[in-house]
Design a protein around this motif. Structure first.
Motif, PDB file in Angstrom:
ATOM      1  N   HIS A 295       8.462   1.261 -23.492  1.00 58.18           N
ATOM      2  CA  HIS A 295       9.665   0.510 -23.875  1.00 58.18           C
ATOM      3  C   HIS A 295       9.749  -0.784 -23.067  1.00 58.18           C
ATOM      4  O   HIS A 295       9.966  -1.863 -23.625  1.00 58.18           O
ATOM      5  N   ARG A 296       9.531  -0.688 -21.766  1.00 56.05           N
ATOM      6  CA  ARG A 296       9.662  -1.841 -20.867  1.00 56.05           C
ATOM      7  C   ARG A 296       8.615  -2.917 -21.154  1.00 56.05           C
ATOM      8  O   ARG A 296       8.891  -4.101 -21.110  1.00 56.05           O
ATOM      9  N   SER A 297       7.383  -2.491 -21.454  1.00 54.29           N
ATOM     10  CA  SER A 297       6.295  -3.442 -21.667  1.00 54.29           C
ATOM     11  C   SER A 297       6.075  -3.783 -23.145  1.00 54.29           C
ATOM     12  O   SER A 297       5.153  -4.533 -23.461  1.00 54.29           O
ATOM     13  N   THR A 298       6.933  -3.255 -24.019  1.00 63.63           N
ATOM     14  CA  THR A 298       6.782  -3.428 -25.463  1.00 63.63           C
ATOM     15  C   THR A 298       5.357  -3.041 -25.881  1.00 63.63           C
ATOM     16  O   THR A 298       4.648  -3.783 -26.532  1.00 63.63           O
ATOM     17  N   TRP A 299       4.951  -1.838 -25.444  1.00 68.85           N
ATOM     18  CA  TRP A 299       3.632  -1.316 -25.771  1.00 68.85           C
ATOM     19  C   TRP A 299       2.533  -2.302 -25.377  1.00 68.85           C
ATOM     20  O   TRP A 299       1.634  -2.613 -26.147  1.00 68.85           O
TER      21      TRP A 299
ATOM     22  N   HIS B 287      13.946   1.759  -3.600  1.00 64.64           N
ATOM     23  CA  HIS B 287      15.108   1.819  -4.497  1.00 64.64           C
ATOM     24  C   HIS B 287      14.826   2.826  -5.605  1.00 64.64           C
ATOM     25  O   HIS B 287      13.694   2.897  -6.087  1.00 64.64           O
ATOM     26  N   VAL B 288      15.836   3.561  -6.004  1.00 61.80           N
ATOM     27  CA  VAL B 288      15.722   4.492  -7.130  1.00 61.80           C
ATOM     28  C   VAL B 288      16.834   4.196  -8.107  1.00 61.80           C
ATOM     29  O   VAL B 288      17.988   4.021  -7.721  1.00 61.80           O
ATOM     30  N   GLN B 289      16.452   4.126  -9.368  1.00 60.77           N
ATOM     31  CA  GLN B 289      17.460   4.026 -10.420  1.00 60.77           C
ATOM     32  C   GLN B 289      17.088   4.985 -11.535  1.00 60.77           C
ATOM     33  O   GLN B 289      15.932   5.331 -11.722  1.00 60.77           O
ATOM     34  N   TRP B 290      18.110   5.417 -12.254  1.00 54.97           N
ATOM     35  CA  TRP B 290      17.942   6.321 -13.384  1.00 54.97           C
ATOM     36  C   TRP B 290      18.247   5.530 -14.646  1.00 54.97           C
ATOM     37  O   TRP B 290      19.316   4.953 -14.760  1.00 54.97           O
ATOM     38  N   ASP B 291      17.301   5.496 -15.557  1.00 52.34           N
ATOM     39  CA  ASP B 291      17.472   4.781 -16.821  1.00 52.34           C
ATOM     40  C   ASP B 291      17.281   5.757 -17.977  1.00 52.34           C
ATOM     41  O   ASP B 291      16.518   6.722 -17.850  1.00 52.34           O
ATOM     42  N   PRO B 292      17.938   5.497 -19.106  1.00 47.08           N
ATOM     43  CA  PRO B 292      17.768   6.407 -20.238  1.00 47.08           C
ATOM     44  C   PRO B 292      16.298   6.529 -20.628  1.00 47.08           C
ATOM     45  O   PRO B 292      15.599   5.524 -20.737  1.00 47.08           O
ATOM     46  N   GLU B 293      15.853   7.769 -20.783  1.00 47.05           N
ATOM     47  CA  GLU B 293      14.500   8.011 -21.289  1.00 47.05           C
ATOM     48  C   GLU B 293      14.428   7.442 -22.696  1.00 47.05           C
ATOM     49  O   GLU B 293      15.459   7.225 -23.345  1.00 47.05           O
ATOM     50  N   ARG B 294      13.241   7.166 -23.161  1.00 47.69           N
ATOM     51  CA  ARG B 294      13.048   6.517 -24.452  1.00 47.69           C
ATOM     52  C   ARG B 294      12.236   7.387 -25.399  1.00 47.69           C
ATOM     53  O   ARG B 294      11.342   8.125 -24.986  1.00 47.69           O
ATOM     54  N   SER B 295      12.558   7.248 -26.672  1.00 45.31           N
ATOM     55  CA  SER B 295      11.764   7.891 -27.712  1.00 45.31           C
ATOM     56  C   SER B 295      10.504   7.053 -27.918  1.00 45.31           C
ATOM     57  O   SER B 295      10.374   5.959 -27.362  1.00 45.31           O
ATOM     58  N   LEU B 296       9.604   7.532 -28.755  1.00 48.93           N
ATOM     59  CA  LEU B 296       8.405   6.756 -29.066  1.00 48.93           C
ATOM     60  C   LEU B 296       8.749   5.403 -29.674  1.00 48.93           C
ATOM     61  O   LEU B 296       8.032   4.438 -29.505  1.00 48.93           O
ATOM     62  N   ARG B 297       9.844   5.340 -30.378  1.00 54.55           N
ATOM     63  CA  ARG B 297      10.256   4.085 -31.016  1.00 54.55           C
ATOM     64  C   ARG B 297      11.186   3.250 -30.138  1.00 54.55           C
ATOM     65  O   ARG B 297      11.676   2.214 -30.554  1.00 54.55           O
ATOM     66  N   GLY B 298      11.434   3.714 -28.911  1.00 50.78           N
ATOM     67  CA  GLY B 298      12.206   2.927 -27.961  1.00 50.78           C
ATOM     68  C   GLY B 298      13.689   3.213 -27.917  1.00 50.78           C
ATOM     69  O   GLY B 298      14.412   2.596 -27.133  1.00 50.78           O
ATOM     70  N   ALA B 299      14.163   4.146 -28.725  1.00 44.16           N
ATOM     71  CA  ALA B 299      15.592   4.478 -28.713  1.00 44.16           C
ATOM     72  C   ALA B 299      15.953   5.213 -27.426  1.00 44.16           C
ATOM     73  O   ALA B 299      15.175   6.033 -26.928  1.00 44.16           O
ATOM     74  N   ALA B 300      17.130   4.923 -26.889  1.00 44.12           N
ATOM     75  CA  ALA B 300      17.609   5.605 -25.691  1.00 44.12           C
ATOM     76  C   ALA B 300      17.905   7.065 -26.028  1.00 44.12           C
ATOM     77  O   ALA B 300      18.515   7.362 -27.058  1.00 44.12           O
TER      78      ALA B 300
ATOM     79  N   ILE C 298       7.429   1.720  -9.869  1.00 42.44           N
ATOM     80  CA  ILE C 298       6.546   2.736 -10.419  1.00 42.44           C
ATOM     81  C   ILE C 298       7.377   3.714 -11.244  1.00 42.44           C
ATOM     82  O   ILE C 298       8.512   4.026 -10.894  1.00 42.44           O
ATOM     83  N   LYS C 299       6.790   4.180 -12.340  1.00 41.84           N
ATOM     84  CA  LYS C 299       7.526   4.996 -13.293  1.00 41.84           C
ATOM     85  C   LYS C 299       6.667   6.178 -13.733  1.00 41.84           C
ATOM     86  O   LYS C 299       5.584   5.971 -14.269  1.00 41.84           O
ATOM     87  N   PRO C 300       7.126   7.401 -13.551  1.00 43.20           N
ATOM     88  CA  PRO C 300       6.354   8.538 -14.035  1.00 43.20           C
ATOM     89  C   PRO C 300       6.522   8.786 -15.539  1.00 43.20           C
ATOM     90  O   PRO C 300       5.812   9.594 -16.109  1.00 43.20           O
ATOM     91  N   SER C 301       7.418   8.058 -16.180  1.00 42.03           N
ATOM     92  CA  SER C 301       7.642   8.210 -17.622  1.00 42.03           C
ATOM     93  C   SER C 301       6.809   7.192 -18.402  1.00 42.03           C
ATOM     94  O   SER C 301       7.090   5.995 -18.372  1.00 42.03           O
ATOM     95  N   PHE C 302       5.818   7.687 -19.121  1.00 40.64           N
ATOM     96  CA  PHE C 302       4.969   6.828 -19.938  1.00 40.64           C
ATOM     97  C   PHE C 302       5.798   6.125 -21.014  1.00 40.64           C
ATOM     98  O   PHE C 302       5.687   4.919 -21.206  1.00 40.64           O
ATOM     99  N   ARG C 303       6.651   6.873 -21.720  1.00 39.33           N
ATOM    100  CA  ARG C 303       7.433   6.264 -22.816  1.00 39.33           C
ATOM    101  C   ARG C 303       8.386   5.201 -22.296  1.00 39.33           C
ATOM    102  O   ARG C 303       8.616   4.189 -22.957  1.00 39.33           O
TER     103      ARG C 303
ATOM    104  N   ARG D  86      -3.807   2.180 -29.335  1.00 38.48           N
ATOM    105  CA  ARG D  86      -4.016   3.153 -30.420  1.00 38.48           C
ATOM    106  C   ARG D  86      -2.701   3.833 -30.809  1.00 38.48           C
ATOM    107  O   ARG D  86      -2.392   3.966 -31.990  1.00 38.48           O
ATOM    108  N   ILE D  87      -1.934   4.254 -29.822  1.00 36.07           N
ATOM    109  CA  ILE D  87      -0.641   4.893 -30.098  1.00 36.07           C
ATOM    110  C   ILE D  87       0.271   3.921 -30.828  1.00 36.07           C
ATOM    111  O   ILE D  87       0.909   4.282 -31.827  1.00 36.07           O
ATOM    112  N   ALA D  88       0.350   2.678 -30.352  1.00 33.24           N
ATOM    113  CA  ALA D  88       1.208   1.663 -30.987  1.00 33.24           C
ATOM    114  C   ALA D  88       0.777   1.435 -32.434  1.00 33.24           C
ATOM    115  O   ALA D  88       1.620   1.312 -33.329  1.00 33.24           O
ATOM    116  N   GLY D  89      -0.527   1.393 -32.677  1.00 27.57           N
ATOM    117  CA  GLY D  89      -1.032   1.217 -34.038  1.00 27.57           C
ATOM    118  C   GLY D  89      -0.644   2.373 -34.940  1.00 27.57           C
ATOM    119  O   GLY D  89      -0.243   2.173 -36.093  1.00 27.57           O
TER     120      GLY D  89
END
Length: 188
Positions: A57-61, A103-116, A48-53, A151-154
């Protein structure tokens, strides 16, 4: 100044939203029941992830096979903090991690375009021993965000980033109790 490791989420006094992406059959069943039911797998860890962005990134929109449907899963803050209280960092002691319920892991947050980005978001793996508690006790609601995701991806594909940004779910720093934050390496 933004914390390097911090939880940013959509939450209220009693609940927090986490995001997950699933195949249509799993999403449809969860939406109909208001919680996870078969064909959701109760036999393996669910992340589970509280970060929408980050999930975008993970689901490729919502375009990755098996992750075509994006769900906003609202759970109790008590359940969320219980999970975090049982968590072991994935970068910690392998023996402890092997026995951990969460388990908890910390991953780089992502921009709207997927950049770390230069700060990290939490990912929480709820293990088999807590999956039913998660699905049957912690969940207060499930919402299909797939139309919003598309809609956001479009808009992003059309170069309309400002409009896309306005459609993102609200996320703000989550006030994690100090002992829990210290245990998970949050806040630094």
């Amino acid at each position: 100044m933004q914390q390097l490791y911090g939880i940013r989420a959509d939450f209220d006094a009693d609940t927090i939203v986490v995001y997950q992406a699933y195949a249509p059959a799993v999403a449809d069943a969860a939406l109909a029941a208001g919680r996870f039911v078969a064909p959701f797998s109760f036999g393996r860890m669910t992340w589970i992830k509280p970060s929408f962005r980050w999930l975008m990134h993970r689901s490729t929109w919502a375009r990755k096979p098996g992750q075509e449907r994006v769900l906003a899963v609202r759970i109790t803050r008590a359940g969320w903090e219980e999970a975090l209280g049982r968590a072991v960092l994935t970068t910690g002691d392998p023996a402890l991690l092997a026995r951990a319920e969460v388990h908890v892991q910390w991953d780089p947050e992502r921009s709207l375009r997927g950049a770390a980005l230069n700060h990290y978001s939490i990912q929480v793996g709820v293990g088999r021993t807590l999956i039913r508690t998660f699905a049957e006790e912690w969940i207060t609601g499930v919402t299909d965000l797939t139309p919003q995701v598309r809609r956001i991806a479009g808009l992003l594909q059309q170069g309309r980033t400002a409009q896309a940004q306005r459609l993102l779910p609200p996320e703000r720093p989550y006030p994690l109790p100090r002992p829990l934050a210290a245990r998970l390496g949050a806040g630094g």
